[in-house]
Design a protein around this motif. Structure first.
Motif, short mmCIF file in Angstrom:
data_model
loop_
_atom_site.label_atom_id
_atom_site.label_comp_id
_atom_site.label_asym_id
_atom_site.label_seq_id
_atom_site.Cartn_x
_atom_site.Cartn_y
_atom_site.Cartn_z
N HIS A 1 -3.44 0.81 -3.44
CA HIS A 1 -3.34 -0.59 -3.05
C HIS A 1 -2.84 -1.36 -4.27
N ASP B 1 -7.52 4.72 -3.20
CA ASP B 1 -8.31 5.21 -2.08
C ASP B 1 -8.03 6.70 -1.88
N THR C 1 -3.84 13.16 1.12
CA THR C 1 -3.12 11.95 0.73
C THR C 1 -4.04 11.02 -0.05
N THR C 2 -3.40 10.11 -0.78
CA THR C 2 -4.09 9.08 -1.54
C THR C 2 -3.36 7.77 -1.31
N LYS C 3 -4.10 6.69 -1.14
CA LYS C 3 -3.49 5.37 -0.97
C LYS C 3 -3.69 4.56 -2.24
N MET D 1 -8.86 8.66 0.37
CA MET D 1 -8.80 9.03 1.79
C MET D 1 -9.84 10.09 2.15
N THR E 1 1.24 5.26 0.16
CA THR E 1 0.56 6.49 0.52
C THR E 1 1.34 7.64 -0.09
N VAL F 1 0.88 -1.17 0.00
CA VAL F 1 0.00 0.00 0.00
C VAL F 1 0.92 1.22 0.00
#
Length: 110
Positions: free
Chosen positions: A102, A90, A98-100, A92, A60, A58
């Motif tokens: 996966h 994601d 921020t953006t995750k 967030m 970030t 993951v």
């Protein structure tokens, strides 16, 4: 949180290209390079009688207009010489901080 963004990643995009002869093909081109926080985990997955290891990460990253355009199709991540398919993005809670990403290690055909 900026001190945790200590890993450099390159996000690549799939582009439709035509060579000088006129052949059409897809190619991966570098889209965006940034620093990310990588949190890793590994999972086991059974495929019939064979157990295959699935490596997942993951990432970030800080939100920006380039990251805002990412989708799980048409993009992948290059990290420490390995290619990772983006399985989901994601945002967030759409807080624009921020953006995750996966990701799962890409299986290579040998």
């Amino acid at each position: 949180m900026i001190d945790k963004l200590n890993e450099r990643i390159t996000i690549q995009q799939s582009k439709h290209m035509t060579d000088k002869v006129g052949n059409h093909r897809n190619a991966w081109v570098d889209y965006y390079t940034c620093f990310a926080y990588a949190s890793t985990f590994e999972a086991q997955e059974d495929e019939g009688e064979v157990t295959a290891e699935q490596k997942s990460v993951v990432f970030t990253v800080r939100w920006c207009s380039e990251v805002n355009k990412l989708t799980s199709t048409g993009f992948r991540v290059l990290f420490r010489g390995e290619l990772y398919d983006i399985t989901s993005v994601d945002p967030m809670n759409y807080n624009k901080k921020t953006t995750k990403l996966h990701c799962r290690l890409e299986r290579r055909q040998r």
